[in-house]
Design a protein around this motif. Structure first.
Motif: not given
Length: 216
Positions: A102-108, A138-149
């Motif tokens: 689930y996290i893999a798909r969200l990170v993608e 990763l830095p550019e997508g960090l904001s979105s990654l936080v919402l992903t987690l």
């Protein structure tokens, strides 16, 4: 027999324990898998059709299995790893198998939102694949990654409640054992309120951190 504050406190701690450790191990699996799904796809920096075509369906299959079925199906694996199929520690194994893909798909999805121009600029500066991933994507997508987690954490909270059906402990187990089986509506209501508070707190914290990152 009424549920005591001590039982509620213990159940709350068990839920946090399951969510915390499951999220940690799921991230160790899901984040690298999500990155691989992005960089090995056609036209990306490490294009590899074989790896992508193997990972993509496996993740899809694991995500398609409802957690309650996964919980039962993985009992032999759980027994092998933790020498038990019941309890808080035993619940962590299927929770990781559930949350990892689930996290893999969200990170993608989060990393695919990164502007392709940034990656091209990094390549033009001579950055290698690892540098592009670590210093640009990763830095550019960090904001979105936080919402992903944040989303993954909320999903795990719900999954721990379902794990209570098989005696995994936590708020879900308390709701089933005392609220449902003993027709105790007060206990059921209290456990629902606790779960709602946990989810709202996680979502609010995730939104706050994500906003802070976007403003930097």
């Amino acid at each position: 027999m009424e549920v005591t504050s001590e039982q509620l406190s213990t159940a709350f701690i068990e839920t946090l324990y399951m969510v915390t450790w499951s999220l940690l191990f799921a991230c160790l699996i899901g984040i690298p898998l999500g990155v691989l799904l992005v960089v090995t796809r056609k036209g990306h920096i490490l294009q590899n059709t074989l790896i992508f075509n193997i990972l993509n369906p496996i993740i899809n299959i694991l995500r398609s299995v409802p957690f309650i079925i996964l919980l039962v199906a993985l009992i032999p694996v759980t027994r092998f790893i933790v020498d038990s199929s019941i309890g808080v520690k035993a619940a962590i194994v299927p929770l990781v198998f559930y949350a990892g893909p689930y996290i893999a798909r969200l990170v993608e999805n989060s990393l695919l939102e990164v502007d392709q121009g940034i990656i091209e600029a990094a390549q033009a500066m001579g950055a290698n694949a690892w540098q592009i991933i670590w210093r640009f994507m990763l830095p550019e997508g960090l904001s979105s990654l936080v919402l992903t987690l944040t989303t993954a954490t909320i999903g795990l909270v719900g999954a721990t409640a379902m794990a209570g059906v098989v005696g995994a402990g936590g708020i879900g187990n308390l709701a089933i054992t005392y609220g449902y089986q003993r027709y105790d509506n007060i206990t059921m209501l209290v456990t629902v309120i606790i779960l709602v508070v946990i989810v709202q707190s996680v979502q609010s914290l995730g939104n706050f951190i994500s906003r802070k990152i976007r403003r930097r």
